[in-house]
Design an enzyme around this catalytic site. Sequence first.
Site, PDB file in Angstrom:
ATOM      1  N   SER A 227      22.950  38.097  29.435  1.00 29.13           N
ATOM      2  CA  SER A 227      22.273  38.778  30.542  1.00 29.13           C
ATOM      3  C   SER A 227      23.150  39.842  31.189  1.00 29.13           C
ATOM      4  O   SER A 227      22.635  40.708  31.893  1.00 29.13           O
ATOM      5  CB  SER A 227      21.842  37.771  31.607  1.00 29.13           C
ATOM      6  OG  SER A 227      20.805  36.969  31.098  1.00 29.13           O
ATOM      7  N   ASP A 451      14.872  32.033  32.464  1.00 32.40           N
ATOM      8  CA  ASP A 451      15.950  31.913  31.480  1.00 32.40           C
ATOM      9  C   ASP A 451      16.682  30.582  31.599  1.00 32.40           C
ATOM     10  O   ASP A 451      16.884  29.888  30.605  1.00 32.40           O
ATOM     11  CB  ASP A 451      16.937  33.060  31.684  1.00 32.40           C
ATOM     12  CG  ASP A 451      18.170  32.923  30.814  1.00 32.40           C
ATOM     13  OD1 ASP A 451      18.020  33.013  29.581  1.00 32.40           O
ATOM     14  OD2 ASP A 451      19.271  32.720  31.359  1.00 32.40           O
ATOM     15  N   ASP A 496      15.425  40.861  30.176  1.00 30.15           N
ATOM     16  CA  ASP A 496      16.706  41.357  29.679  1.00 30.15           C
ATOM     17  C   ASP A 496      16.955  40.896  28.243  1.00 30.15           C
ATOM     18  O   ASP A 496      17.783  41.448  27.547  1.00 30.15           O
ATOM     19  CB  ASP A 496      17.839  40.929  30.598  1.00 30.15           C
ATOM     20  CG  ASP A 496      17.805  39.447  30.915  1.00 30.15           C
ATOM     21  OD1 ASP A 496      16.822  38.757  30.553  1.00 30.15           O
ATOM     22  OD2 ASP A 496      18.777  38.968  31.528  1.00 30.15           O
ATOM     23  N   HIS A 497      16.229  39.875  27.815  1.00 28.54           N
ATOM     24  CA  HIS A 497      16.342  39.324  26.458  1.00 28.54           C
ATOM     25  C   HIS A 497      15.333  38.205  26.357  1.00 28.54           C
ATOM     26  O   HIS A 497      14.690  37.871  27.349  1.00 28.54           O
ATOM     27  CB  HIS A 497      17.752  38.773  26.199  1.00 28.54           C
ATOM     28  CG  HIS A 497      18.096  37.670  27.154  1.00 28.54           C
ATOM     29  ND1 HIS A 497      17.595  36.402  27.024  1.00 28.54           N
ATOM     30  CD2 HIS A 497      18.815  37.673  28.298  1.00 28.54           C
ATOM     31  CE1 HIS A 497      18.015  35.664  28.032  1.00 28.54           C
ATOM     32  NE2 HIS A 497      18.741  36.399  28.837  1.00 28.54           N
ATOM     33  N   HIS A 628      19.809  32.496  23.574  1.00 26.53           N
ATOM     34  CA  HIS A 628      18.950  33.686  23.547  1.00 26.53           C
ATOM     35  C   HIS A 628      18.565  34.050  22.118  1.00 26.53           C
ATOM     36  O   HIS A 628      19.242  33.668  21.167  1.00 26.53           O
ATOM     37  CB  HIS A 628      19.680  34.881  24.174  1.00 26.53           C
ATOM     38  CG  HIS A 628      20.100  34.643  25.584  1.00 26.53           C
ATOM     39  ND1 HIS A 628      20.902  35.502  26.286  1.00 26.53           N
ATOM     40  CD2 HIS A 628      19.820  33.620  26.430  1.00 26.53           C
ATOM     41  CE1 HIS A 628      21.090  35.027  27.499  1.00 26.53           C
ATOM     42  NE2 HIS A 628      20.459  33.885  27.614  1.00 26.53           N
TER      43      HIS A 628
HETATM   44 ZN   LIG Z   1      20.381  33.114  29.488  1.00 28.66          ZN
END
Ligand SMILES: [Zn+2]
Length: 669
Positions: A227, A451, A496-497, A628
Amino acid sequence: MVALSSKFLAFSPLILASVVTAQTFRRLGTCPTLGCVFPPDQADFLPGALFDIRLEVHAPVNGTEAYNGGVPDEKFTFCIQKGKKGKCEDVKKFFKVKEAELEKWEFSYFEDLFARDAGAPSVVNVASKAYRSLTLKESGDYYAKLTYYGRSETVAHWTVREANKKRKAKNVVFFIGDGMTQPMVTAARMIGHKSINGKYQSMMQMDQMEAFGMQMTHSIDTFITDSANSASALYTGHKSSVDAVSVYGDSSPDKFDDPKVETIGELFRRRTGGPVGIVTTAYLADATPACLCSHTRARGQSAPIIYHTLNGKSGMNDLTWDTSCEGPDVFFGGGAEQFIPGPGSWNGTDFYNAFADKGYNVVNTKSAMVKTSNKKKTLGVFSISNLAKWLDRQVYPENLQNQQNSPTGDGSAAVDQPGLKDMAIKAIDILQSRAQKDQGWFLMAEAANIDKMMHALDYDRALGDLLELDDTIRATIAHLDKIGELKDTLIVITADHGHGFDVFGGVDTKYMQAQTGDLKKREAVQPYAGSGASSYQVEGESLASNNTYVVGPQGPNFPVQWDPRYVFAAGMGASPDRREGYDVKKTGPRNPTVRNADGLYVPDPADQPDGFFVTGTLPPSDQAQGVHSLTDVPVYASGPGSEAFRGIYNSIDIFYKIADALALGKESK
Ligand SMILES: [Zn+2]
Ligand SMILES: *[C@@H]1O[C@H](CO)[C@@H](O)[C@H](O)[C@H]1NC(C)=O
Ligand SMILES: *[C@@H]1O[C@H](CO)[C@@H](O)[C@H](O)[C@H]1NC(C)=O
Ligand SMILES: *[C@@H]1O[C@H](CO)[C@@H](O)[C@H](O)[C@H]1NC(C)=O
């Protein structure tokens, strides 16, 4: 990629021969040769945005790349050429800066996993220089050429993009659903919205935005991002490496001397003077909030990150830097451990006081936040560590009791915590009242626990926070409309991912509980025809006699119930060994693994006791949670400038699109 003149491609054969194709570990990811230029080849720039240059010449002492007896060339030269035919001008003349002092250090790295297991790192000596606080003002192609060891060259092709001159948006709200992917949005829609015979009766707010796009999240030197470097890319228009906070990662041991790149928060403040806000459900020094107003190679440097966000300097190594957020006008989240005087705060000082001394209102509860004046800069720290998840705050509030996470540090429980929606609406009111004339304002609001809960394989909590983000977007639009700012505000939502999450079927939890043995329990998981329809919205009772829908206690657009008999079955692209039962964990966030006597992460027998064992794919020695994934992530936008967010593009393009909407680039000859 433009063709370079052949002289630029003439690398020394000696250096070429020494290049290795290391993957897992690299000497320096952005620097395959022994001469490194930061910003590296392929970097893009906004005209007028600040950046540092770092040059390094490497001399590996040993390992497969050993060169020049481990003695780095100290007489390297560096010039910059505008356009393909221009003259390559020495850096000092080009940027009108003084000669930088020569720096030297040593670092080591493992060439591969065998070298790691053998405990045999390769050692590298480095000669380096850095030039700081520079800008490129004219759009076009530039070639930055480092010459070393006599005739070896590293050429970085830089592109300064054209700047949009006419400001389209006055304000920007930038929502980041940390780790949020389209399959998560789809799953959240399924549990939060009633569908009758295949037709949704309501939609997510994200579904209703004007523009939809996808962005690629990979790092500058790895497929998978964390992140920090993904937030850096979104905020600065420069890709970076894992752990880097709005800097390029150099090889020096100093975590605060890496080449910085200006962020959208700093640029907005410097160009417009307008107020900047940061809101997060994570701790305030966490990567996504940290990257907007601070710079370091190591995201774990929590105390300097808070110092830097307030003061515009790291407090550790204050290298020339002509810009900062000057202390964000709104700074709301968790992470009291960096504010309470003690081991987590910068030099043990009281950072509540440090912020108050700089004119901040300081609040520690939702009640105080709601009541506090909109006129002053405001720090809101509502718990130690991350804020409570939506599911615990709203559905299982007893889970907020019996903790010692009060932001005052008095050992009591932080029970009066705001949600993302409360914080975002208050932030808008403060920013709106602090903005002068046509300055406008910039707000970043992060739904961090999507997340964090996907890492923990706690799908329900992740989706609860995703629905909270959607609810926040809906409320933000309504609030902006109410205060007359909606048509002037660009709203961008992205991630962000991702994580490799998707729903693949349904589970009869009652049947699973009645079975014994993993194989029998797995019979409760049903794909296709057996997956049924979502029962998170109560069947049959949904349509009231007056033609409105029965909603759950948490309001519309959330599930009516979180623990129906028939739940969704979800999988992950990567996970540790674990148990899966798919039912909601009512006593607090899930923790799927424990460390066994050999130090390996194995399923926690107390986790999902009614479930069955699932073999993971991650190394059990160091991965306690999911990780991720590579997926592109969605972008939704509405308001002035939103049309630019359609299509498929790179993460860094988000920065340029927002900067264009705000006309933050400034071209000149
Ligand atoms: Zn993460
Ligand atoms: C390189 O030298 C260092 C220091 O002498 C040593 O510890 C290391 O194992 C060597 N590495 C290799 C790959 O030979
Ligand atoms: C704060 O701590 C750092 C690291 O311990 C130290 O280098 C620095 O001098 C300290 N600064 C002040 C103002 O005490
Ligand atoms: C419609 O009926 C439901 C269920 O009886 C009730 O809770 C709700 O307040 C009613 N709404 C309106 C607008 O009357």
